[in-house]
Design a protein around this motif. Structure first.
Motif, PDB file in Angstrom:
ATOM      1  N   ARG A 124      31.445  48.955  30.461  1.00 14.32           N
ATOM      2  CA  ARG A 124      32.361  49.715  31.315  1.00 14.32           C
ATOM      3  C   ARG A 124      32.083  51.217  31.253  1.00 14.32           C
ATOM      4  NH1 ARG A 124      38.531  47.711  30.584  1.00 14.32           N
ATOM      5  NH2 ARG A 124      37.977  46.365  28.843  1.00 14.32           N
ATOM      6  N   SER A 125      31.798  51.742  30.053  1.00  8.67           N
ATOM      7  CA  SER A 125      31.649  53.198  29.937  1.00  8.67           C
ATOM      8  C   SER A 125      30.232  53.666  30.249  1.00  8.67           C
ATOM      9  CB  SER A 125      32.060  53.666  28.534  1.00  8.67           C
ATOM     10  OG  SER A 125      31.206  53.095  27.553  1.00  8.67           O
ATOM     11  N   ASP A 160      43.989  44.495  29.724  1.00 13.17           N
ATOM     12  CA  ASP A 160      43.446  45.546  30.588  1.00 13.17           C
ATOM     13  C   ASP A 160      42.010  45.283  31.031  1.00 13.17           C
ATOM     14  OD1 ASP A 160      45.661  47.395  30.937  1.00 13.17           O
ATOM     15  OD2 ASP A 160      45.514  47.725  28.785  1.00 13.17           O
ATOM     16  N   TRP A 161      41.733  44.019  31.343  1.00 13.17           N
ATOM     17  CA  TRP A 161      40.448  43.715  31.977  1.00 13.17           C
ATOM     18  C   TRP A 161      40.498  44.276  33.399  1.00 13.17           C
ATOM     19  CZ3 TRP A 161      39.044  37.830  31.016  1.00 13.17           C
ATOM     20  CH2 TRP A 161      38.843  37.632  29.646  1.00 13.17           C
ATOM     21  N   PRO A 162      39.496  45.053  33.794  1.00 17.51           N
ATOM     22  CA  PRO A 162      39.505  45.571  35.163  1.00 17.51           C
ATOM     23  C   PRO A 162      39.148  44.475  36.172  1.00 17.51           C
ATOM     24  CG  PRO A 162      37.490  46.233  34.048  1.00 17.51           C
ATOM     25  CD  PRO A 162      38.319  45.493  33.028  1.00 17.51           C
ATOM     26  N   SER A 163      39.475  44.739  37.442  1.00 18.82           N
ATOM     27  CA  SER A 163      39.062  43.848  38.530  1.00 18.82           C
ATOM     28  C   SER A 163      38.372  44.690  39.594  1.00 18.82           C
ATOM     29  CB  SER A 163      40.284  43.148  39.148  1.00 18.82           C
ATOM     30  OG  SER A 163      40.908  44.011  40.086  1.00 18.82           O
ATOM     31  N   ASP A 164      37.890  44.018  40.615  1.00 19.65           N
ATOM     32  CA  ASP A 164      37.251  44.722  41.731  1.00 19.65           C
ATOM     33  C   ASP A 164      38.236  45.672  42.418  1.00 19.65           C
ATOM     34  OD1 ASP A 164      34.909  45.055  43.473  1.00 19.65           O
ATOM     35  OD2 ASP A 164      36.123  44.090  45.008  1.00 19.65           O
ATOM     36  N   LEU A 176      32.122  42.338  38.875  1.00 19.76           N
ATOM     37  CA  LEU A 176      33.503  42.140  39.337  1.00 19.76           C
ATOM     38  C   LEU A 176      33.579  41.939  40.850  1.00 19.76           C
ATOM     39  CD1 LEU A 176      35.279  44.804  37.089  1.00 19.76           C
ATOM     40  CD2 LEU A 176      35.387  42.313  36.843  1.00 19.76           C
ATOM     41  N   LEU A 230      37.607  51.628  35.660  1.00 18.01           N
ATOM     42  CA  LEU A 230      37.202  50.512  34.797  1.00 18.01           C
ATOM     43  C   LEU A 230      37.854  50.616  33.427  1.00 18.01           C
ATOM     44  CD1 LEU A 230      33.371  50.344  35.578  1.00 18.01           C
ATOM     45  CD2 LEU A 230      35.101  48.664  36.227  1.00 18.01           C
ATOM     46  N   GLU A 231      38.431  51.777  33.134  1.00 17.19           N
ATOM     47  CA  GLU A 231      38.983  51.986  31.794  1.00 17.19           C
ATOM     48  C   GLU A 231      40.465  52.326  31.859  1.00 17.19           C
ATOM     49  OE1 GLU A 231      36.093  53.862  29.062  1.00 17.19           O
ATOM     50  OE2 GLU A 231      34.955  54.279  30.875  1.00 17.19           O
ATOM     51  N   VAL A 276      33.681  43.201  31.133  1.00 12.86           N
ATOM     52  CA  VAL A 276      34.810  43.866  30.455  1.00 12.86           C
ATOM     53  C   VAL A 276      34.403  44.482  29.123  1.00 12.86           C
ATOM     54  CG1 VAL A 276      36.417  42.255  31.550  1.00 12.86           C
ATOM     55  CG2 VAL A 276      35.765  41.889  29.158  1.00 12.86           C
ATOM     56  N   SER A 308      29.331  46.604  35.551  1.00 10.53           N
ATOM     57  CA  SER A 308      30.691  46.036  35.595  1.00 10.53           C
ATOM     58  C   SER A 308      31.144  45.844  37.032  1.00 10.53           C
ATOM     59  CB  SER A 308      31.697  46.965  34.894  1.00 10.53           C
ATOM     60  OG  SER A 308      31.628  46.837  33.502  1.00 10.53           O
ATOM     61  N   ARG A 309      30.920  46.883  37.838  1.00  7.42           N
ATOM     62  CA  ARG A 309      31.379  46.833  39.232  1.00  7.42           C
ATOM     63  C   ARG A 309      30.686  45.710  40.013  1.00  7.42           C
ATOM     64  NH1 ARG A 309      36.254  48.839  40.339  1.00  7.42           N
ATOM     65  NH2 ARG A 309      36.561  50.890  39.425  1.00  7.42           N
ATOM     66  N   GLU A 332      43.536  40.317  44.412  1.00  9.63           N
ATOM     67  CA  GLU A 332      42.129  40.238  44.007  1.00  9.63           C
ATOM     68  C   GLU A 332      41.956  39.252  42.847  1.00  9.63           C
ATOM     69  OE1 GLU A 332      39.137  41.011  44.840  1.00  9.63           O
ATOM     70  OE2 GLU A 332      38.210  40.502  42.907  1.00  9.63           O
TER      71      GLU A 332
END
Lengths: 327, 169
Positions: free
Chosen positions: A84-85, B119-123, A95, B128-129, A79, A91-92, B141
Protein backbone atom coordinates in the motif's frame (compact mmCIF):
# COMPACT_ATOMS: atom_id res chain seq x y z
CA UNK A 1 -16.31 -31.72 -14.76
CA UNK A 2 -14.28 -34.61 -16.21
CA UNK A 3 -12.80 -37.08 -13.70
CA UNK A 4 -9.24 -36.38 -12.61
CA UNK A 5 -6.71 -37.65 -10.14
CA UNK A 6 -6.21 -35.21 -7.27
CA UNK A 7 -2.90 -35.19 -5.45
CA UNK A 8 -1.75 -32.84 -2.76
CA UNK A 9 1.85 -32.09 -3.66
CA UNK A 10 3.99 -32.79 -0.59
CA UNK A 11 6.99 -30.80 -1.83
CA UNK A 12 8.02 -28.43 -4.59
CA UNK A 13 10.05 -31.20 -6.23
CA UNK A 14 7.05 -33.48 -6.17
CA UNK A 15 4.85 -30.70 -7.55
CA UNK A 16 7.25 -30.35 -10.48
CA UNK A 17 7.19 -34.10 -11.07
CA UNK A 18 3.40 -34.22 -10.88
CA UNK A 19 2.91 -31.36 -13.33
CA UNK A 20 5.61 -32.39 -15.80
CA UNK A 21 3.15 -34.62 -17.66
CA UNK A 22 1.14 -33.24 -20.57
CA UNK A 23 -2.14 -34.13 -18.89
CA UNK A 24 -1.32 -32.47 -15.57
CA UNK A 25 -2.03 -29.05 -14.10
CA UNK A 26 -1.21 -27.37 -10.82
CA UNK A 27 -4.06 -25.87 -8.80
CA UNK A 28 -3.64 -23.05 -6.29
CA UNK A 29 -6.64 -20.73 -5.68
CA UNK A 30 -8.50 -22.48 -8.48
CA UNK A 31 -10.94 -19.61 -9.17
CA UNK A 32 -10.14 -19.58 -12.89
CA UNK A 33 -9.07 -23.20 -13.38
CA UNK A 34 -12.15 -24.80 -11.76
CA UNK A 35 -14.41 -22.47 -13.73
CA UNK A 36 -12.73 -23.67 -16.94
CA UNK A 37 -12.89 -27.31 -15.81
CA UNK A 38 -16.65 -27.02 -15.31
CA UNK A 39 -16.89 -25.70 -18.88
CA UNK A 40 -14.60 -28.55 -20.04
CA UNK A 41 -12.24 -25.99 -21.52
CA UNK A 42 -9.64 -27.52 -19.22
CA UNK A 43 -9.74 -31.30 -18.80
CA UNK A 44 -6.64 -32.29 -16.80
CA UNK A 45 -6.23 -35.95 -15.90
CA UNK A 46 -4.00 -35.04 -13.01
CA UNK A 47 -4.46 -32.09 -10.66
CA UNK A 48 -1.61 -31.26 -8.30
CA UNK A 49 -2.72 -29.14 -5.34
CA UNK A 50 0.21 -26.86 -4.49
CA UNK A 51 -1.60 -24.83 -1.82
CA UNK A 52 0.32 -26.24 1.13
CA UNK A 53 3.83 -25.79 -0.23
CA UNK A 54 4.53 -22.70 1.86
CA UNK A 55 5.64 -19.80 -0.31
CA UNK A 56 2.77 -17.56 0.78
CA UNK A 57 4.89 -14.97 2.62
CA UNK A 58 5.37 -11.35 1.66
CA UNK A 59 8.81 -10.30 2.81
CA UNK A 60 11.47 -7.63 2.25
CA UNK A 61 14.36 -8.45 -0.07
CA UNK A 62 17.98 -7.55 0.70
CA UNK A 63 17.99 -4.64 -1.74
CA UNK A 64 14.94 -2.98 -0.23
CA UNK A 65 12.40 -4.55 -2.57
CA UNK A 66 9.58 -6.91 -1.71
CA UNK A 67 9.07 -10.58 -2.48
CA UNK A 68 5.45 -11.64 -2.94
CA UNK A 69 4.96 -15.35 -2.38
CA UNK A 70 3.22 -17.01 -5.32
CA UNK A 71 0.69 -18.51 -2.92
CA UNK A 72 -0.06 -15.22 -1.15
CA UNK A 73 -3.59 -14.27 -2.13
CA UNK A 74 -4.39 -11.21 -4.18
CA UNK A 75 -6.01 -9.78 -1.04
CA UNK A 76 -2.96 -10.50 1.14
CA UNK A 77 -0.94 -8.58 -1.43
CA UNK A 78 -3.26 -5.63 -2.01
CA UNK A 79 -3.71 -4.93 1.72
CA UNK A 80 -0.09 -5.51 2.75
CA UNK A 81 1.18 -2.32 4.43
CA UNK A 82 4.32 -2.14 2.30
CA UNK A 83 2.46 -2.72 -0.95
CA UNK A 84 0.00 0.00 0.00
CA UNK A 85 2.72 2.51 0.90
CA UNK A 86 5.54 1.66 -1.55
CA UNK A 87 3.77 0.11 -4.55
CA UNK A 88 0.30 1.72 -4.55
CA UNK A 89 -0.16 1.06 -8.27
CA UNK A 90 -0.11 -2.65 -7.44
CA UNK A 91 -2.70 -2.38 -4.65
CA UNK A 92 -4.90 -0.28 -6.92
CA UNK A 93 -4.61 -2.70 -9.84
CA UNK A 94 -5.50 -5.71 -7.72
CA UNK A 95 -8.43 -3.93 -6.05
CA UNK A 96 -9.76 -2.92 -9.49
CA UNK A 97 -10.11 -6.57 -10.50
CA UNK A 98 -12.68 -9.28 -9.74
CA UNK A 99 -14.60 -9.28 -6.43
CA UNK A 100 -13.49 -9.49 -2.81
CA UNK A 101 -14.50 -13.18 -2.65
CA UNK A 102 -12.37 -14.01 -5.71
CA UNK A 103 -9.40 -11.91 -4.60
CA UNK A 104 -9.53 -13.67 -1.22
CA UNK A 105 -8.96 -17.03 -2.92
CA UNK A 106 -6.94 -16.15 -6.02
CA UNK A 107 -3.17 -16.35 -5.64
CA UNK A 108 -0.46 -14.19 -7.15
CA UNK A 109 1.02 -17.05 -9.16
CA UNK A 110 -2.37 -18.14 -10.42
CA UNK A 111 -3.29 -14.59 -11.34
CA UNK A 112 -0.32 -14.44 -13.71
CA UNK A 113 -1.40 -17.74 -15.31
CA UNK A 114 -5.12 -16.94 -15.69
CA UNK A 115 -6.58 -17.60 -19.11
CA UNK A 116 -8.26 -15.19 -21.48
CA UNK A 117 -11.98 -14.45 -21.14
CA UNK A 118 -12.49 -14.59 -24.93
CA UNK A 119 -16.01 -15.99 -25.45
CA UNK A 120 -14.79 -18.35 -28.15
CA UNK A 121 -12.12 -19.77 -25.85
CA UNK A 122 -14.59 -20.46 -23.04
CA UNK A 123 -17.28 -22.02 -25.26
CA UNK A 124 -16.27 -25.50 -26.41
CA UNK A 125 -18.83 -25.39 -29.22
CA UNK A 126 -16.96 -22.54 -30.91
CA UNK A 127 -13.74 -22.56 -32.93
CA UNK A 128 -10.63 -21.43 -31.03
CA UNK A 129 -7.01 -21.94 -32.01
CA UNK A 130 -5.96 -21.47 -28.40
CA UNK A 131 -8.20 -24.21 -27.04
CA UNK A 132 -8.14 -26.46 -30.09
CA UNK A 133 -5.20 -25.69 -32.39
CA UNK A 134 -6.21 -25.54 -36.05
CA UNK A 135 -9.94 -25.06 -35.40
CA UNK A 136 -9.82 -21.37 -36.37
CA UNK A 137 -10.52 -18.11 -34.55
CA UNK A 138 -14.16 -17.18 -34.07
CA UNK A 139 -13.35 -13.74 -32.73
CA UNK A 140 -11.52 -12.29 -35.73
CA UNK A 141 -14.79 -11.93 -37.67
CA UNK A 142 -17.06 -12.31 -34.67
CA UNK A 143 -17.79 -10.87 -31.23
CA UNK A 144 -14.59 -9.03 -30.44
CA UNK A 145 -15.44 -6.19 -28.10
CA UNK A 146 -12.96 -7.26 -25.42
CA UNK A 147 -10.28 -8.24 -27.88
CA UNK A 148 -6.77 -7.11 -28.67
CA UNK A 149 -5.66 -4.24 -30.90
CA UNK A 150 -1.90 -4.75 -30.48
CA UNK A 151 0.32 -7.76 -31.11
CA UNK A 152 -2.45 -9.90 -32.62
CA UNK A 153 -1.94 -12.67 -35.15
CA UNK A 154 -4.18 -14.27 -37.75
CA UNK A 155 -4.52 -17.17 -35.28
CA UNK A 156 -5.71 -15.31 -32.18
CA UNK A 157 -6.82 -11.85 -31.02
CA UNK A 158 -7.50 -12.71 -27.36
CA UNK A 159 -6.37 -10.45 -24.53
CA UNK A 160 -4.62 -11.26 -21.30
CA UNK A 161 -7.41 -10.29 -18.90
CA UNK A 162 -5.59 -9.48 -15.65
CA UNK A 163 -4.94 -6.20 -13.86
CA UNK A 164 -2.23 -7.21 -11.38
CA UNK A 165 0.33 -8.10 -14.06
CA UNK A 166 -0.15 -4.72 -15.74
CA UNK A 167 1.01 -2.98 -12.57
CA UNK A 168 3.82 -5.52 -12.14
CA UNK A 169 4.96 -4.76 -15.69
CA UNK A 170 5.07 -1.01 -14.99
CA UNK A 171 6.96 -1.71 -11.75
CA UNK A 172 9.54 -3.87 -13.53
CA UNK A 173 8.87 -6.90 -11.30
CA UNK A 174 10.30 -10.38 -11.91
CA UNK A 175 8.71 -13.83 -11.71
CA UNK A 176 10.59 -16.51 -9.75
CA UNK A 177 10.15 -19.95 -11.26
CA UNK A 178 11.21 -23.36 -10.01
CA UNK A 179 11.37 -26.52 -12.08
CA UNK A 180 13.14 -29.80 -12.62
CA UNK A 181 16.12 -27.96 -14.14
CA UNK A 182 16.42 -25.55 -11.22
CA UNK A 183 15.35 -22.01 -10.56
CA UNK A 184 15.14 -19.02 -12.84
CA UNK A 185 13.86 -15.46 -12.79
CA UNK A 186 11.96 -13.89 -15.69
CA UNK A 187 10.93 -10.21 -15.93
CA UNK A 188 7.14 -9.87 -15.86
CA UNK A 189 7.46 -7.93 -19.12
CA UNK A 190 8.84 -11.11 -20.75
CA UNK A 191 6.68 -13.66 -18.92
CA UNK A 192 3.60 -13.55 -21.16
CA UNK A 193 3.88 -14.21 -24.89
CA UNK A 194 2.14 -12.90 -27.99
CA UNK A 195 -0.10 -15.42 -29.77
CA UNK A 196 1.81 -15.73 -33.05
CA UNK A 197 1.27 -19.17 -34.57
CA UNK A 198 1.07 -20.84 -31.14
CA UNK A 199 -1.72 -19.04 -29.23
CA UNK A 200 -2.03 -21.97 -26.81
CA UNK A 201 1.42 -21.08 -25.41
CA UNK A 202 0.62 -18.08 -23.22
CA UNK A 203 3.71 -17.70 -21.08
CA UNK A 204 7.28 -18.95 -20.69
CA UNK A 205 6.47 -21.65 -18.11
CA UNK A 206 7.62 -25.07 -19.21
CA UNK A 207 6.08 -28.38 -18.15
CA UNK A 208 6.78 -29.00 -14.48
CA UNK A 209 7.70 -25.39 -13.74
CA UNK A 210 5.97 -23.71 -10.79
CA UNK A 211 5.91 -19.99 -9.96
CA UNK A 212 7.23 -19.54 -6.42
CA UNK A 213 7.23 -15.76 -6.11
CA UNK A 214 7.19 -12.30 -7.64
CA UNK A 215 9.99 -9.89 -6.77
CA UNK A 216 9.37 -6.16 -6.73
CA UNK A 217 12.41 -3.91 -7.08
CA UNK A 218 13.20 -1.31 -4.40
CA UNK A 219 10.44 1.34 -4.32
CA UNK A 220 10.83 4.16 -6.84
CA UNK A 221 8.21 6.53 -5.46
CA UNK A 222 6.66 8.87 -7.99
CA UNK A 223 2.97 9.28 -8.56
CA UNK A 224 1.40 5.89 -9.15
CA UNK A 225 -1.94 5.47 -10.86
CA UNK A 226 -3.95 2.52 -12.13
CA UNK A 227 -6.74 3.71 -14.37
CA UNK A 228 -9.13 1.05 -15.58
CA UNK A 229 -11.87 1.75 -18.10
CA UNK A 230 -14.62 -0.85 -18.05
CA UNK A 231 -18.29 -1.32 -18.84
CA UNK A 232 -19.39 -1.56 -15.19
CA UNK A 233 -17.86 0.30 -12.27
CA UNK A 234 -17.06 -2.97 -10.50
CA UNK A 235 -16.39 -6.61 -11.35
CA UNK A 236 -15.68 -6.18 -15.07
CA UNK A 237 -12.60 -6.78 -17.18
CA UNK A 238 -10.65 -3.85 -18.55
CA UNK A 239 -11.47 -2.47 -21.96
CA UNK A 240 -8.30 -0.44 -21.50
CA UNK A 241 -6.19 0.05 -18.42
CA UNK A 242 -3.07 2.09 -17.73
CA UNK A 243 -0.58 1.52 -14.91
CA UNK A 244 1.60 4.60 -14.59
CA UNK A 245 4.56 5.53 -12.41
CA UNK A 246 5.41 9.14 -13.14
CA UNK A 247 7.82 11.67 -11.69
CA UNK A 248 8.55 15.23 -12.73
CA UNK A 249 11.75 17.13 -11.97
CA UNK A 250 12.18 20.79 -12.90
CA UNK A 251 8.93 20.61 -14.83
CA UNK A 252 10.04 17.71 -16.99
CA UNK A 253 9.34 13.97 -16.93
CA UNK A 254 12.10 12.26 -14.94
CA UNK A 255 10.28 8.93 -14.70
CA UNK A 256 7.59 7.53 -16.98
CA UNK A 257 7.02 3.80 -16.57
CA UNK A 258 3.74 2.86 -18.23
CA UNK A 259 2.08 -0.46 -18.97
CA UNK A 260 -1.30 -1.15 -20.54
CA UNK A 261 -4.00 -3.77 -20.01
CA UNK A 262 -6.85 -4.90 -22.23
CA UNK A 263 -4.90 -4.24 -25.43
CA UNK A 264 -2.99 -7.41 -26.14
CA UNK A 265 -2.26 -11.05 -25.35
CA UNK A 266 0.08 -9.75 -22.63
CA UNK A 267 0.40 -6.67 -20.43
CA UNK A 268 1.68 -4.17 -22.98
CA UNK A 269 4.96 -2.40 -22.25
CA UNK A 270 6.56 -0.31 -24.96
CA UNK A 271 9.90 1.24 -23.92
CA UNK A 272 9.47 3.93 -26.57
CA UNK A 273 6.68 5.57 -24.51
CA UNK A 274 9.03 6.35 -21.64
CA UNK A 275 11.76 7.45 -24.04
CA UNK A 276 9.33 9.84 -25.71
CA UNK A 277 8.31 11.43 -22.41
CA UNK A 278 11.59 11.55 -20.45
CA UNK A 279 13.25 14.95 -20.26
CA UNK A 280 10.27 16.67 -21.86
CA UNK A 281 7.86 19.12 -20.22
CA UNK A 282 4.26 17.85 -20.18
CA UNK A 283 2.08 19.14 -22.97
CA UNK A 284 -0.96 17.97 -24.90
CA UNK A 285 1.21 17.65 -28.00
CA UNK A 286 3.68 15.42 -26.15
CA UNK A 287 0.87 13.19 -24.84
CA UNK A 288 -0.49 12.81 -28.37
CA UNK A 289 2.99 11.91 -29.59
CA UNK A 290 3.23 9.19 -26.91
CA UNK A 291 -0.19 7.87 -27.99
CA UNK A 292 0.90 7.91 -31.65
CA UNK A 293 3.88 5.72 -30.75
CA UNK A 294 1.78 3.34 -28.63
CA UNK A 295 -0.89 2.93 -31.30
CA UNK A 296 1.37 2.99 -34.35
CA UNK A 297 0.58 -0.64 -35.22
CA UNK A 298 -2.86 -0.83 -33.60
CA UNK A 299 -5.54 -2.67 -35.54
CA UNK A 300 -9.22 -3.00 -34.73
CA UNK A 301 -11.44 -5.96 -35.59
CA UNK A 302 -14.76 -4.16 -35.97
CA UNK A 303 -16.38 -4.45 -32.55
CA UNK A 304 -13.22 -3.35 -30.77
CA UNK A 305 -12.30 -0.46 -33.08
CA UNK A 306 -13.33 1.88 -30.27
CA UNK A 307 -10.36 0.74 -28.21
CA UNK A 308 -7.95 2.71 -30.40
CA UNK A 309 -9.37 6.17 -29.60
CA UNK A 310 -10.24 5.02 -26.06
CA UNK A 311 -6.61 4.06 -25.42
CA UNK A 312 -5.42 7.40 -26.75
CA UNK A 313 -7.80 9.30 -24.49
CA UNK A 314 -7.08 7.16 -21.45
CA UNK A 315 -3.32 7.64 -21.82
CA UNK A 316 -3.85 11.36 -22.29
CA UNK A 317 -6.11 11.54 -19.22
CA UNK A 318 -3.60 9.68 -17.01
CA UNK A 319 -0.70 11.88 -18.07
CA UNK A 320 -2.79 15.03 -17.63
CA UNK A 321 -3.93 13.86 -14.19
CA UNK A 322 -0.40 13.14 -12.96
CA UNK A 323 1.07 16.36 -14.30
CA UNK A 324 -1.64 18.44 -12.64
CA UNK A 325 -3.41 19.10 -15.89
CA UNK A 326 -0.26 20.91 -17.02
CA UNK A 327 -1.38 20.09 -20.51
CA UNK B 1 -8.73 -41.65 9.73
CA UNK B 2 -10.28 -39.53 7.00
CA UNK B 3 -9.42 -35.86 6.70
CA UNK B 4 -12.15 -33.57 7.93
CA UNK B 5 -13.68 -30.18 7.22
CA UNK B 6 -15.20 -28.38 10.18
CA UNK B 7 -18.49 -26.70 9.32
CA UNK B 8 -20.14 -24.50 11.93
CA UNK B 9 -18.14 -26.30 14.61
CA UNK B 10 -18.83 -29.88 13.49
CA UNK B 11 -16.19 -32.02 11.76
CA UNK B 12 -17.19 -33.90 8.59
CA UNK B 13 -15.11 -36.28 6.46
CA UNK B 14 -13.78 -34.90 3.17
CA UNK B 15 -15.64 -36.50 0.23
CA UNK B 16 -13.84 -39.17 -1.77
CA UNK B 17 -14.60 -37.79 -5.23
CA UNK B 18 -12.19 -34.88 -5.77
CA UNK B 19 -14.62 -33.20 -8.18
CA UNK B 20 -16.99 -32.22 -5.35
CA UNK B 21 -16.99 -28.46 -4.90
CA UNK B 22 -17.14 -27.06 -1.39
CA UNK B 23 -20.64 -25.83 -2.32
CA UNK B 24 -21.90 -29.28 -3.33
CA UNK B 25 -20.24 -30.76 -0.26
CA UNK B 26 -22.20 -28.37 1.97
CA UNK B 27 -25.52 -28.84 0.21
CA UNK B 28 -25.51 -32.49 -0.88
CA UNK B 29 -23.05 -34.27 1.40
CA UNK B 30 -23.88 -32.73 4.78
CA UNK B 31 -27.34 -31.34 4.04
CA UNK B 32 -26.69 -27.67 4.76
CA UNK B 33 -28.85 -26.20 2.01
CA UNK B 34 -28.77 -22.64 3.31
CA UNK B 35 -25.83 -21.93 1.02
CA UNK B 36 -27.25 -21.44 -2.48
CA UNK B 37 -26.07 -22.37 -5.94
CA UNK B 38 -26.75 -19.56 -8.38
CA UNK B 39 -24.39 -19.49 -11.34
CA UNK B 40 -21.83 -22.07 -10.12
CA UNK B 41 -19.11 -19.94 -11.78
CA UNK B 42 -18.16 -17.35 -9.16
CA UNK B 43 -20.19 -14.59 -10.74
CA UNK B 44 -23.25 -14.26 -8.51
CA UNK B 45 -22.00 -14.76 -4.92
CA UNK B 46 -25.03 -16.80 -3.77
CA UNK B 47 -22.61 -19.51 -2.59
CA UNK B 48 -20.46 -17.19 -0.45
CA UNK B 49 -19.25 -18.82 2.78
CA UNK B 50 -16.60 -17.88 5.30
CA UNK B 51 -13.51 -20.13 5.41
CA UNK B 52 -11.04 -19.50 8.24
CA UNK B 53 -12.57 -16.04 8.64
CA UNK B 54 -12.33 -15.11 4.95
CA UNK B 55 -15.27 -14.96 2.52
CA UNK B 56 -14.95 -16.99 -0.68
CA UNK B 57 -17.14 -18.44 -3.44
CA UNK B 58 -17.72 -22.04 -2.36
CA UNK B 59 -18.54 -23.06 -5.95
CA UNK B 60 -15.00 -22.31 -7.17
CA UNK B 61 -13.08 -24.45 -4.74
CA UNK B 62 -12.85 -28.20 -4.21
CA UNK B 63 -13.89 -29.69 -0.88
CA UNK B 64 -10.73 -31.80 -1.07
CA UNK B 65 -8.65 -28.62 -0.83
CA UNK B 66 -10.19 -27.73 2.55
CA UNK B 67 -9.35 -30.51 4.96
CA UNK B 68 -8.50 -29.00 8.31
CA UNK B 69 -10.30 -25.76 7.43
CA UNK B 70 -13.10 -24.17 9.40
CA UNK B 71 -16.16 -23.13 7.39
CA UNK B 72 -19.00 -20.89 8.55
CA UNK B 73 -22.24 -21.02 6.55
CA UNK B 74 -25.50 -19.12 6.99
CA UNK B 75 -26.63 -21.91 9.36
CA UNK B 76 -23.74 -20.93 11.65
CA UNK B 77 -24.47 -17.22 11.70
CA UNK B 78 -27.88 -16.88 13.31
CA UNK B 79 -31.19 -18.58 13.98
CA UNK B 80 -34.78 -17.38 13.57
CA UNK B 81 -34.91 -16.88 17.34
CA UNK B 82 -31.51 -15.31 17.60
CA UNK B 83 -30.60 -13.55 14.33
CA UNK B 84 -27.32 -11.71 13.92
CA UNK B 85 -27.28 -7.91 13.79
CA UNK B 86 -27.01 -8.06 9.99
CA UNK B 87 -29.91 -10.48 9.72
CA UNK B 88 -32.05 -8.17 11.88
CA UNK B 89 -31.05 -5.20 9.74
CA UNK B 90 -31.97 -7.08 6.52
CA UNK B 91 -35.42 -7.77 8.03
CA UNK B 92 -35.86 -4.21 9.19
CA UNK B 93 -34.78 -2.68 5.86
CA UNK B 94 -36.50 -5.30 3.69
CA UNK B 95 -33.15 -6.23 2.17
CA UNK B 96 -34.55 -8.96 -0.11
CA UNK B 97 -37.49 -9.99 -2.20
CA UNK B 98 -37.28 -13.68 -3.18
CA UNK B 99 -34.50 -14.35 -0.67
CA UNK B 100 -32.40 -16.67 -2.81
CA UNK B 101 -29.29 -14.47 -2.71
CA UNK B 102 -29.75 -13.57 0.96
CA UNK B 103 -27.61 -16.29 2.61
CA UNK B 104 -24.73 -15.28 0.34
CA UNK B 105 -25.38 -11.60 1.00
CA UNK B 106 -25.36 -12.17 4.77
CA UNK B 107 -22.22 -14.35 4.76
CA UNK B 108 -20.48 -11.89 2.47
CA UNK B 109 -21.47 -8.84 4.52
CA UNK B 110 -20.57 -10.58 7.80
CA UNK B 111 -16.99 -11.07 6.59
CA UNK B 112 -16.97 -7.65 4.94
CA UNK B 113 -17.57 -5.97 8.31
CA UNK B 114 -14.35 -7.61 9.55
CA UNK B 115 -12.50 -6.33 6.46
CA UNK B 116 -13.80 -2.83 7.18
CA UNK B 117 -12.75 -3.14 10.83
CA UNK B 118 -9.26 -4.09 9.62
CA UNK B 119 -9.30 -1.05 7.29
CA UNK B 120 -8.68 -3.05 4.15
CA UNK B 121 -9.00 -0.58 1.28
CA UNK B 122 -11.27 -1.16 -1.72
CA UNK B 123 -11.39 0.20 -5.25
CA UNK B 124 -13.78 2.85 -3.94
CA UNK B 125 -11.46 4.03 -1.16
CA UNK B 126 -10.07 7.53 -1.51
CA UNK B 127 -6.82 6.53 0.20
CA UNK B 128 -5.09 3.16 0.51
CA UNK B 129 -4.09 3.99 4.07
CA UNK B 130 -5.80 5.04 7.29
CA UNK B 131 -9.37 4.48 8.39
CA UNK B 132 -11.94 3.62 5.77
CA UNK B 133 -14.84 6.07 5.68
CA UNK B 134 -18.02 3.97 5.57
CA UNK B 135 -20.29 5.03 2.74
CA UNK B 136 -22.84 3.60 0.36
CA UNK B 137 -20.20 3.71 -2.35
CA UNK B 138 -17.76 1.64 -0.26
CA UNK B 139 -20.44 -0.93 0.54
CA UNK B 140 -21.61 -1.24 -3.06
CA UNK B 141 -18.02 -1.81 -4.25
CA UNK B 142 -17.27 -4.32 -1.50
CA UNK B 143 -20.53 -6.21 -2.16
CA UNK B 144 -20.17 -6.25 -5.97
CA UNK B 145 -19.59 -10.00 -5.85
CA UNK B 146 -23.15 -10.59 -4.64
CA UNK B 147 -25.90 -10.16 -7.19
CA UNK B 148 -29.60 -9.74 -6.38
CA UNK B 149 -31.80 -10.49 -9.36
CA UNK B 150 -34.79 -8.93 -7.56
CA UNK B 151 -32.84 -5.69 -7.38
CA UNK B 152 -33.15 -5.12 -3.63
CA UNK B 153 -29.79 -3.39 -3.65
CA UNK B 154 -30.88 -0.09 -2.12
CA UNK B 155 -32.28 -1.88 0.93
CA UNK B 156 -29.35 -4.28 1.15
CA UNK B 157 -26.93 -1.34 1.21
CA UNK B 158 -29.06 0.45 3.80
CA UNK B 159 -29.08 -2.63 6.05
CA UNK B 160 -25.34 -3.16 5.83
CA UNK B 161 -24.56 0.53 6.22
CA UNK B 162 -26.58 0.68 9.42
CA UNK B 163 -24.69 -2.24 10.98
CA UNK B 164 -21.31 -1.02 9.70
CA UNK B 165 -21.90 2.44 11.12
CA UNK B 166 -23.11 0.94 14.41
CA UNK B 167 -19.90 -1.04 14.72
CA UNK B 168 -17.93 2.18 14.55
CA UNK B 169 -19.73 4.04 17.33
Amino acid sequence: MRPFQYTRAPSLTEASNLTAGEDALAIAGGTNLLDLMKLQVETPGQLADINRLGFADIEATDDGGLRLGALATNTDTAVHPRVRSDYPVLSRAILAGATQQLRNKATNGGNLCQRTRCFYFTNIDQPCNKREPGSGCGAIDGIAKLHAILGTSNQCIATYPGDMAVALSALGAAVEISGEKGERSVPVRDFHLLPGDTPWIENVLEAGEIITGIVLPAPVGGTQIYRKVRERSSYAFALVSVAAIIELADGKFSRADLAFGGLAHKPWFDPRIGECLLGQPPSAALFEKAADILLEDARGYGENDFKIPLTRRTLHAVLAQVTGDAA
Amino acid sequence: MADTITVNGTAHPVPEDPRVSLLDFLRHHIGLTGTKKGCDHGQCGACTVIVNGIRINSCLTLAAMHDGDSVTTIEGIGTPDDPSALQRAFLEHDGFQCGYCTPGQICSATAMLEELAADWPSDASESLEGRIAISGEEIRERMSGNLCRCGAYANIVAAIEEVAAGGRS
